[in-house]
Design an enzyme around this catalytic site. Structure first.
Site, short mmCIF file in Angstrom:
data_model
loop_
_atom_site.label_atom_id
_atom_site.label_comp_id
_atom_site.label_asym_id
_atom_site.label_seq_id
_atom_site.Cartn_x
_atom_site.Cartn_y
_atom_site.Cartn_z
CG HIS A 101 -36.20 1.44 92.48
ND1 HIS A 101 -37.16 2.28 91.97
CD2 HIS A 101 -36.81 0.73 93.47
CE1 HIS A 101 -38.30 2.10 92.63
NE2 HIS A 101 -38.12 1.15 93.53
CG HIS B 28 -41.94 2.12 95.63
ND1 HIS B 28 -42.12 0.85 96.12
CD2 HIS B 28 -42.15 2.98 96.65
CE1 HIS B 28 -42.41 0.93 97.42
NE2 HIS B 28 -42.43 2.22 97.76
ZN LIG Z 1 -41.94 -1.10 95.26
#
Ligand SMILES: [Zn+2]
Length: 341
Positions: free
Chosen positions: A157, A193
């Site tokens: 991320h 994610h």
């Molecule tokens: Zn994750």
């Protein structure tokens, strides 16, 4: 198979907690995750542990404009218990001063208020990137066909502008940049994610193919990225592929989506493959919504094994520590599976 690790990361243990009605939200990224993985792999003689090497700071600073902010903020803390959460976000249109000399400026460099900096955070995040770099060096030099880098904190991320989502430095991006002079790189992200930071790093770069298979961002973090129509920009159009899948996805549907990704990877003909491996896709994961079972990860690893490309696996998420170690082990065994005779 070589397993790269750095050192005890127990001093990076965010304590964020938030109660909303009956629900308690908290950071699930604890040092116990690494312990659980190590315990599973150490019980199997196929895995040989190596300590990561130090690498020059510039390999991290050249990708992360917020490097000094994280380092300075960590150094400014008085003790190992203190933690700083960026909590002032300028918003669009503000006159942003790109400063890194005070914790105050965190909102310029970070996307959220759940990714704290503790005194040891810089050291541990840098060690995590060096873990990936050590693995990259081993596959670059042809010593190993497949290497597992036991990275923590995760990195996918963290992007070229901002960090966040429990991530500080993007381990797979650092490894990809390191490998690029030797040939094209494909990065496949299998965390629950979407790997928004990784995608953003290479959105304009046609020598890196990025793909991610993940929970639909309509309902799941990171919400603002990870949709199927994000295909790469400019000259790099066509070198990003997203497979957002619904909650409740099981192995059959998952494998078909992964096959579509691997087909594109084959056509791209990379010299190296990097896998952002998260296991929050497990049916019991506290923050994931898929229904993959512990044994499914062997089959998923085997799908990658069929590619026959030198492969670096970097650890990302996975938060049920009761099953995490087994999931990682099954995936790596599938990845290094050889049909005998
Ligand atoms: Zn994750």
């Amino acid at each position: 198979m070589k397993v790269i690790e750095k050192y005890n990361d127990s001093q990076h243990n965010p304590s964020w907690k938030y109660q909303l009605g009956p629900d308690v939200y908290e950071v699930k990224d604890t040092p116990l995750r690494v312990e659980a993985i190590k315990k599973s792999l150490q019980a199997d003689q196929q895995f040989e542990f190596l300590t990561a090497k130090p690498f020059p700071e510039r390999l991290i600073t050249r990708l992360h404009p917020y490097h000094d902010y994280i380092k300075n903020t960590a150094l400014s803390l008085q003790n190992d218990e203190q933690e700083f959460y960026p909590d002032l976000f300028p918003g669009e249109g503000a006159h942003c001063k790109k400063r890194s000399d005070s914790p105050l400026w965190g909102g310029i460099w970070c996307t959220d208020a759940v990714t704290p900096i503790k005194r040891k955070t810089y050291e541990v995040a840098r060690a995590s990137a060096e873990t990936a770099l050590t693995g990259a060096e081993l596959i670059r030099d042809g010593h190993e066909k497949t290497v597992y880098a036991l990275c923590r904190p995760s990195g996918h991320h963290a992007g070229p502008r901002v960090f966040g989502g429990y991530c500080y430095f993007n381990n797979v991006a650092v490894a990809a940049e390191y490998l690029l002079p030797e040939g094209k790189v494909a990065i496949v992200d299998i965390d629950y994610h979407h790997g928004n930071g990784t995608q953003e790093f290479f959105d304009n770069i046609k020598s890196v193919f990025t793909a991610s298979i993940h929970g639909d961002p309509d309902d799941e973090y990171p919400y603002f990225w990870g949709y199927a129509d994000e295909k790469g920009q400019g000259q790099a159009r066509g070198t990003n592929h997203n497979e957002p899948l619904p909650k409740g996805t099981q192995l059959a549907q998952y494998s078909k989506a992964l096959a579509r990704i691997l087909d594109k990877v084959r056509k791209f003909k990379p010299a190296y493959l990097i896998i952002s491996a998260g296991f929050d896709t497990h049916e019991t994961d506290p923050i994931g919504g898929f229904k993959l079972r512990t044994e499914d990860y062997f089959a998923i690893g085997k799908q990658f094994q069929s590619m026959g490309i030198p492969t670096l696996v970097c650890q990302e998420g996975g938060y049920n520590i009761d099953v995490l170690g087994e999931c990682v082990k099954n995936f790596l065994l599938g990845l290094s599976y050889h049909k005998c005779c």
